[in-house]
Design an enzyme around this catalytic site. Structure first.
Site, short mmCIF file in Angstrom:
data_model
loop_
_atom_site.label_atom_id
_atom_site.label_comp_id
_atom_site.label_asym_id
_atom_site.label_seq_id
_atom_site.Cartn_x
_atom_site.Cartn_y
_atom_site.Cartn_z
N ASN A 28 46.03 34.96 65.25
CA ASN A 28 47.11 35.75 64.64
C ASN A 28 46.78 37.23 64.74
OD1 ASN A 28 49.52 35.92 63.03
ND2 ASN A 28 48.25 36.26 61.20
N GLU B 55 54.59 37.10 60.50
CA GLU B 55 54.53 37.83 59.22
C GLU B 55 55.56 38.95 59.17
OE1 GLU B 55 50.55 39.22 58.42
OE2 GLU B 55 49.65 37.29 58.86
N HIS C 289 54.85 43.13 61.69
CA HIS C 289 55.04 44.05 60.56
C HIS C 289 55.65 45.33 61.10
CE1 HIS C 289 52.92 41.68 57.61
NE2 HIS C 289 51.93 41.49 58.46
N GLU D 47 43.38 38.65 63.36
CA GLU D 47 43.19 40.07 63.67
C GLU D 47 41.86 40.41 64.33
OE1 GLU D 47 44.24 42.00 59.96
OE2 GLU D 47 46.23 41.11 59.95
N ASP E 157 58.04 41.73 58.35
CA ASP E 157 58.69 42.50 57.30
C ASP E 157 59.04 43.86 57.88
OD1 ASP E 157 56.08 43.50 57.34
OD2 ASP E 157 55.65 43.08 55.24
#
Ligand code: 9MR
Length: 508
Positions: free
Chosen positions: A363, A430, A399, A320, A432
């Site tokens: 990432n 990641e 996300h 990040e 979701d």
């Protein structure tokens, strides 16, 4: 029943078996806030070691306790997030200033509900006993009863796990009464030809199918463990490799929980995607305040990537780094403040050196749609590639917390292709999808991104951030016990949702 001899105390953070018992060294491990404040102590639990199955009255005896020594009996291991540790009922006994301190947690609060300082004049090595009789716990020092504390669910849950803290040697540990000692389960899980991983491996171009996994649930929850090993061929440690966990004190490394995840992955033929070496969150307090940031950063990477070298496939080296609101497109975090943007280059170089075979990723979140975040990310990784920085790929987190986070698969595909043109691999790292009660949309979102990963030759792995709402990171942790979120393909009861079926269909 002897709980030391013949049981595993070598995979317990801060502990080392010696000829005279288990040497416990202080880690000073804390759950820290995003800004660095210490929120909760986070002493280790021997997850790989023995635990007790308790069916009635029981006594636990141990020797070697000196001033500052603590032994903690947990009904279940805590569930550990970056900024929060869900305490289950537990009893901690220790020696403090000549007294025996007994503290009890009831699993409903992060603070002990009862703390008593009992006896006096205790010195040298103290033999401590804890006797449970119905709803009462009696504590004894050197064979003498000192007083009682309430049971608060510590023993009635039926299992007891061991943790310790301080600087001392646990010379003996035994249990008697209605108990049975149980060692860590075998890590290998039964495969299934119907699983997501079986389907993903049978594709014309096989891809990885991964999930973020937490060590506490993995050892304690057999149903969670079975799904983790059966359905996935890639594993990302959700939190256990972050700096606040692996280097809680400068120069003191604690790898037990992360090693356990790596062992589990290897036993089940899963690739480990390690997460994460350099971030601005989940840092131990000392790391934030260190004045020699560059040394800290490089030493951390060398030690951590070096420790796992040969056992993990990939690393999130930098996590990040983007902030599209700054003119250079970068987050001006503590590493940037100390080293400028060179921190990114330095980190990748150090990681490559420490583990030459690991595939190295940057990432990032929020770069799936077009816009400032994607532009800044593209600019950064292009520059890194042009300058010969050893970066192999980009993780796009995916996300979807809000409706606005839902990126059309074709926009996302365009970004995957743009990264391919730079010679970079991509992983969906990641994913979701907070469903808001709409399982159909959730299923469509998961399937849409999975299809892109399946079809784009540079997309190596489709990874989700956990797999069940039971331990998902979108849980509401403002309440205890936490209120599960609704963002992952398995419900909190471990039932597959439509999202599971939709993904299985894409892999047919
Ligand atoms: O799942 C993680 C959760 O337990 C932590 O409390 C949270 C905050 O630091 O971090 C979560 O994981 C994050 C990951 O490390 C990086 N990308 C965003 C993830 C979800 O918040």
């Amino acid at each position: 029943m002897d709980l030391l001899a013949g049981h595993d105390w070598s995979h317990f953070a801060g502990a080392a078996p010696t000829g005279s018992g288990v040497r416990i060294s202080p880690l000073d491990r804390w759950i820290t806030a995003t800004e660095g404040a210490r929120l909760q102590p986070n002493p280790p639990v021997n997850l790989a070691g023995p635990h007790l199955e308790v069916s009635g009255d029981v006594q636990v005896d141990f020797t070697g306790a000196v001033n500052g020594a603590y032994l903690q009996l947990y009904a279940k291991p805590p569930v550990i997030y970056d900024e929060w540790r869900q305490e289950r009922p537990s009893l901690r006994v220790g020696i403090v200033g000549g007294k025996l301190e007994a503290a009890v947690w009831d699993g409903k609060s992060t603070k002990a509900v009862e703390t008593k300082k009992l006896g006096s004049g205790l010195s040298g090595e103290v033999a401590v006993s804890v006797r449970r009789s119905g709803g009462t716990i009696t504590v004894l020092a050197n064979g003498k009863s000192l007083g009682t504390v309430g049971e608060h669910g510590v023993f009635s849950a039926g299992t007891l796990w061991f943790g310790a803290d301080g600087s001392w040697t646990l010379k003996s540990l035994s249990a008697s009464g209605s108990v049975r000692a149980v060692d860590a389960p075998g890590w290998h899980q039964a495969p299934s030809s119907n699983s997501l991983r079986a389907k993903a491996s049978a594709l014309p171009r096989p891809i990885g199918i991964g999930a973020a996994i937490a060590s506490g649930p993995l050892v304690e929850d057999a149903a969670y463990r079975a799904i983790a090993g059966r359905e996935f061929n890639a594993l990302t440690p959700e939190n256990d490799m972050k700096p606040q966990f692996v280097q809680p004190t400068r120069g003191v490394f604690a790898f037990a929980e992360a090693d356990l995840l790596v062992d589990f992955a290897r036993a089940n033929g899963m690739a480990v995607h390690a997460h994460t070496l350099v971030w601005f969150e989940a840092l131990p307090t000392w790391m934030r305040s260190a004045s020699d940031k560059k040394t800290v950063l490089i030493d951390h990477i060398k030690a951590v990537a070096g420790h796992f070298a040969g056992r993990v496939a990939e690393w999130d080296v930098v996590n990040e780094p983007i902030n599209e609101d700054n003119s250079d497109g970068l987050e001006h975090n503590l590493w940037y403040q100390a080293m400028g943007k060179d921190y990114i280059t330095q980190a990748f170089k150090a990681a490559r050196q420490a583990d030459p075979h690991a595939v190295l990723y940057l990432n990032e979140y929020g770069a799936e749609p077009d816009g400032g975040r994607w532009d800044a990310l593209y600019k950064l990784v292009k520059e890194l590639k042009v300058n010969g920085v050893p970066i192999d790929g980009v993780g796009l987190q995916n996300h979807e917390y809000e409706k606005g986070d839902r990126t059309p698969p074709e926009t996302f595909r365009k970004h995957v292709k743009a990264l391919a043109a730079l010679g970079l691999k991509v992983r969906i790292s990641e994913m979701d999808v907070v469903s808001g009660g709409d399982d159909t949309t959730q299923a469509r979102e998961f399937a849409g991104k999975l299809a892109v990963c399946r079809d784009e030759p540079n997309c190596t792995t489709f990874g989700m951030w956990g797999f069940t709402d039971r331990y998902g990171s979108t849980a509401n942790t403002d309440v205890t016990p936490p209120q599960p979120g609704d963002a992952l393909p398995w419900t909190a009861n471990l039932t597959p949702k439509k999202a599971y079926t939709s993904m299985a269909n894409e892999l047919k």
